[in-house]
Design a protein around this motif. Structure first.
Motif, PDB file in Angstrom:
ATOM      1  N   TYR A 377      30.171  42.289  44.007  1.00 39.64           N
ATOM      2  CA  TYR A 377      30.365  40.981  42.842  1.00 39.64           C
ATOM      3  C   TYR A 377      31.735  41.406  41.904  1.00 39.64           C
ATOM      4  O   TYR A 377      32.316  40.705  41.679  1.00 39.64           O
ATOM      5  N   TYR A 378      31.739  42.428  41.518  1.00 41.99           N
ATOM      6  CA  TYR A 378      32.660  42.800  40.417  1.00 41.99           C
ATOM      7  C   TYR A 378      33.952  42.798  41.231  1.00 41.99           C
ATOM      8  O   TYR A 378      34.950  42.289  40.540  1.00 41.99           O
ATOM      9  N   VAL A 379      34.186  43.409  42.239  1.00 40.74           N
ATOM     10  CA  VAL A 379      35.568  43.542  43.154  1.00 40.74           C
ATOM     11  C   VAL A 379      36.153  42.225  43.460  1.00 40.74           C
ATOM     12  O   VAL A 379      37.170  41.837  43.186  1.00 40.74           O
ATOM     13  N   VAL A 382      34.331  39.000  39.867  1.00 39.07           N
ATOM     14  CA  VAL A 382      34.439  39.282  38.385  1.00 39.07           C
ATOM     15  C   VAL A 382      35.897  39.424  38.067  1.00 39.07           C
ATOM     16  O   VAL A 382      36.871  38.803  37.322  1.00 39.07           O
ATOM     17  N   ARG A 383      36.676  40.382  39.007  1.00 42.65           N
ATOM     18  CA  ARG A 383      38.013  40.681  38.893  1.00 42.65           C
ATOM     19  C   ARG A 383      38.998  39.463  39.611  1.00 42.65           C
ATOM     20  O   ARG A 383      40.125  39.432  39.453  1.00 42.65           O
ATOM     21  N   GLY A 384      38.213  38.580  40.251  1.00 42.08           N
ATOM     22  CA  GLY A 384      39.048  37.314  40.520  1.00 42.08           C
ATOM     23  C   GLY A 384      39.927  37.556  41.844  1.00 42.08           C
ATOM     24  O   GLY A 384      40.765  36.826  42.083  1.00 42.08           O
ATOM     25  N   VAL A 385      39.438  38.630  42.767  1.00 40.11           N
ATOM     26  CA  VAL A 385      40.417  38.881  43.630  1.00 40.11           C
ATOM     27  C   VAL A 385      40.085  37.603  44.989  1.00 40.11           C
ATOM     28  O   VAL A 385      41.024  37.246  45.603  1.00 40.11           O
ATOM     29  N   ASN A 388      36.192  33.115  43.729  1.00 43.02           N
ATOM     30  CA  ASN A 388      35.963  32.948  42.443  1.00 43.02           C
ATOM     31  C   ASN A 388      35.912  31.253  41.992  1.00 43.02           C
ATOM     32  O   ASN A 388      36.255  30.930  40.947  1.00 43.02           O
ATOM     33  N   TYR A 470      26.509  35.586  40.066  1.00 42.21           N
ATOM     34  CA  TYR A 470      26.068  36.807  40.519  1.00 42.21           C
ATOM     35  C   TYR A 470      25.326  36.522  41.879  1.00 42.21           C
ATOM     36  O   TYR A 470      25.438  37.454  42.854  1.00 42.21           O
TER      37      TYR A 470
END
Length: 714
Positions: A377-379, A382-385, A388, A470
């Motif tokens: 989720y973060y990668v 959240v970081r918009g890779v 998103n 999330y």
């Protein structure tokens, strides 16, 4: 056209199943199980080959692309059945180990150990295919005005043009893809950017089929969607039910009739978006579940385990290239199963001298999975890779719950709530199936997965809070994709519920027969009663599901779910959107008039943005917006000033540099209600719209009504 469609269907079946079945034959896997699992392997071979050649920047001839996976499968079989036995015989001692030759209670007649699988008679997958072909043939195909019809939505812009570019570039990749082929690099309107990932498995299969059949991309695309819904998905569901409920034959039979009974999936995803890559991925997805379950059995033989790991890895590659979101759907489904398996395990695990209870291990596994989920989720979000996108909530909590109970899940969606109606008959079947799992303490994990996904559907259409991202960000917080996952998990429960109702009818009949004392005298009771009663119950439930009218958002009176879908499909594929049948016929005339590969300036919002994907016309502009951002100067010059070509030397030189030879204008009526053209601003393409029959430098080549094909004469 329809002949090409059915030819494409045959070719797609061959592409999806032949390499996989041949390769899985080398593993000793029973033929029915090899059949239901074949797309996981076949697709992976094609996708890996495409990525390797693309990374090497080598165009792949069609014959090479098609034959290499088949050759690999044949060579593996040759090694397993001919080379390996001779090698073993050469190194084997005098006394053979007979225990290795006996598997599943049978003496093996082959040099390859037999795969240990649950029993799956070959007629069962054939039943699923027969019902699938009949259902999709009756419900979906009649709604298509022609074999080349397509939903003129936002996503289809990518699907058609990227596929045609693959064909011309002879590069089949999800990393190196574009709306323009490699030979058209000079006319690309935007500055080249860094390569990114886009799931292009659908495009690759369609591109191969288009060339093998010599048809068009829309026809091959419809054929792939047909095969996915009618064959691939039913066989995938067959594998899950056969694995989870191996001794419940009536449930397995019932699954053939309910797997296509839910109109949230696959039906609504044949219209919505259209998100065809995700649709095909969902159809393939359930077949990897039984592979994982078989792979993680406590007594899986080493031979089986090695093959299962290979198949599982190939399956993950297939799902990733088709659409990565299905991997996260699989995690949600298989996590409760893994949790239950660990909790019921009898293996002893000792840590620091103390034995750890299975329940403790199960909770530790759950925490580990939660950490992995959080990292992804973060990668990715959240970081918009990637992934998103955010779909806003649109429903009240009460309505969302009612729609979940009604098995339509979507509700009053701004993106297609008219596609589905409540299906209370299926709600009853799912409820009965869920009760059965708890009563018999078997397959309760399916209820857990279904309940989680149902609650998630309710949550995302009701609330807009960070937790929503999330929990559902891997599906773009899209209710249709999450509802599809939920329905796929509901199908085994519905099959189990339908089987339970049939068994209740059998018990009632048996009780009546005992009272009537006809058990030994009635031939009907002894021979035909059971199949006829089961068939009658299944038929009643299926018919009621298709004919019971229910409230629908876009209908003044209640209508059945099947009717709601057919109406929505006819509207989506019908002839009243941006690109009409009249314009398509004009494009066919243009295709016959201009030289192959001729560059044509166009107004994309009049429908010509699809001309490359539908007719292989090399139009200059193939996307509806984004021309004021990173646009190349040459594109801006022609877009704004092409009509001045006779008086502006810069325009003339630019047209010559890009080798623009023609100008195409279709019926210049912009549909602002469609997402594709809603962002159009008058004057954006004034260099095209201000060209008339009297504009110097342009000669009329074709005309029909307000449609024109001009040739640049300067």
């Amino acid at each position: 056209m329809w002949l090409e469609f059915f030819q494409s269907v045959v070719v797609i079946i061959a592409l999806l199943y032949v390499p996989g079945v041949i390769l899985l034959h080398a593993s000793g896997m029973p033929k029915p199980w090899a059949l239901v699992s074949a797309p996981l392997v076949s697709c992976a071979l094609f996708f890996i080959e495409g990525e390797i050649f693309s990374a090497l920047n080598i165009p792949i001839p069609l014959a090479v692309m098609v034959l290499v996976p088949l050759l690999i499968a044949v060579l593996v079989n040759g090694y397993v059945f001919y080379v390996a036995p001779k090698h073993k015989e050469h190194h084997r001692g005098e006394k053979p180990n007979k225990s290795k030759a006996i598997r599943a209670g049978k003496q093996s007649t082959s040099s390859v150990p037999a795969f240990i699988c649950e029993e799956l008679p070959f007629w069962m997958p054939l039943l699923y295919v027969a019902i699938g072909l009949l259902t999709v043939g009756l419900l979906f195909l009649p709604t298509l005005p022609s074999a080349s019809s397509f939903v003129q939505g936002w996503d289809i812009v990518h699907h058609l043009d990227v596929t045609q570019a693959m064909i011309e570039s002879q590069k089949y990749s999800s990393i190196h893809y574009d709306f323009y082929s490699t030979v058209e690099a000079s006319i690309t309107p935007w500055e080249p950017g860094t390569s990114g990932f886009y799931p292009s498995g659908w495009n690759i299969i369609v591109a191969l089929t288009t060339q093998l059949v010599s048809t068009t991309v829309p026809i091959a695309g419809n054929a792939l969607n047909f095969v996915s819904a009618a064959i691939v998905f039913p066989l995938s569901i067959c594998s899950v039910i056969a694995k989870v409920l191996p001794k419940h034959r009536i449930a397995l039979i019932s699954g053939a009739f309910v797997c296509l009974a839910f109109f949230v999936f696959p039906w609504s995803l044949l219209i919505y978006g259209p998100i065809f890559p995700n649709t095909v991925a969902f159809c393939v997805m359930p077949s990897i579940w039984w592979i994982f379950m078989q792979m993680t059995r406590s007594k899986t033989p080493k031979h089986d385990l090695i093959w299962l790991i290979v198949i599982f890895v190939l399956g993950l590659i297939t799902l990733f290239i088709l659409h990565p979101s299905t991997i996260f759907s699989s995690i949600v489904v298989l996590l409760p199963w893994s949790f239950a398996r660990i909790g019921e395990s009898k293996r002893r695990v000792v840590l620091f001298g103390k034995q750890i209870k299975p329940v403790t291990l199960a909770y530790a596994f759950f925490i580990f999975a939660l950490v992995i989920w959080s990292v992804f989720y973060y990668v990715l979000i959240v970081r918009g890779v990637a992934l998103n996108f955010w779909w806003s909530a649109y429903s009240s909590l009460q309505d969302a719950i009612l729609h979940a109970l009604g098995m339509d899940f979507i509700g009053q969606s701004y993106a297609g709530g008219e596609l589905v109606s409540p299906q209370p008959i299926l709600s009853i079947c799912v409820l009965v199936g869920a009760v059965w799992t708890f009563k018999h303490k078997q397959a309760r994990w399916m209820v857990s997965a279904f309940m989680y996904l149902s609650v998630l559907c309710i949550f995302i259409i009701t609330f807009d809070v960070p937790l929503k991202g999330y929990l559902s960000g891997f599906w773009y917080t899209d209710p249709f994709r999450i509802a599809a996952s939920c329905v796929i998990m509901a199908i085994p429960l519905a099959a189990l519920g339908l089987a339970t109702l049939a068994e209740a009818a059998l018990e009632t009949f048996a009780s009546w027969r005992e009272k009537a004392s006809q058990a030994q005298t009635c031939v009907f009771c002894n021979v035909w009663a059971k199949p006829l009663i089961v068939g009658a119950v299944i038929a009643c439930v299926v018919v009621l599901n298709y004919v019971v009218p229910m409230p629908n958002l876009k209908s003044e009176k209640p209508i059945p779910a099947a009717t709601a879908f057919k109406q929505a499909s006819e509207k989506a594929y019908g002839d009243h959107y941006i690109l009409t049948s009249e314009e398509l016929e004009f494009l066919r005339r243009v295709e016959l008039t201009v030289p192959a590969g001729a560059v044509i300036a166009n107004l994309p919002q009049d429908g010509s943005l699809w001309a490359y994907g539908t007719n292989d016309l090399h139009v200059l502009w193939r996307f509806p917006n984004g021309y004021d951002a990173s646009e190349r100067p040459a594109s801006a010059i022609l877009r704004k000033r092409l009509n001045r070509i006779s008086s502006d030397p810069e325009v003339l030189q630019t047209a010559r540099d890009l080798n623009v030879q023609y100008v195409l204008i279709l019926n210049n009526v912009v549909d602002y209600s469609n997402a594709v053209t809603s962002t159009y601003k008058p004057g954006t393409f004034r260099g095209i719209t201000q060209i008339t029959d009297t504009t110097p430098g342009f000669e009329v080549v074709l005309e029909e009504g307000s449609m024109r094909l001009y040739k640049i004469t300067l």
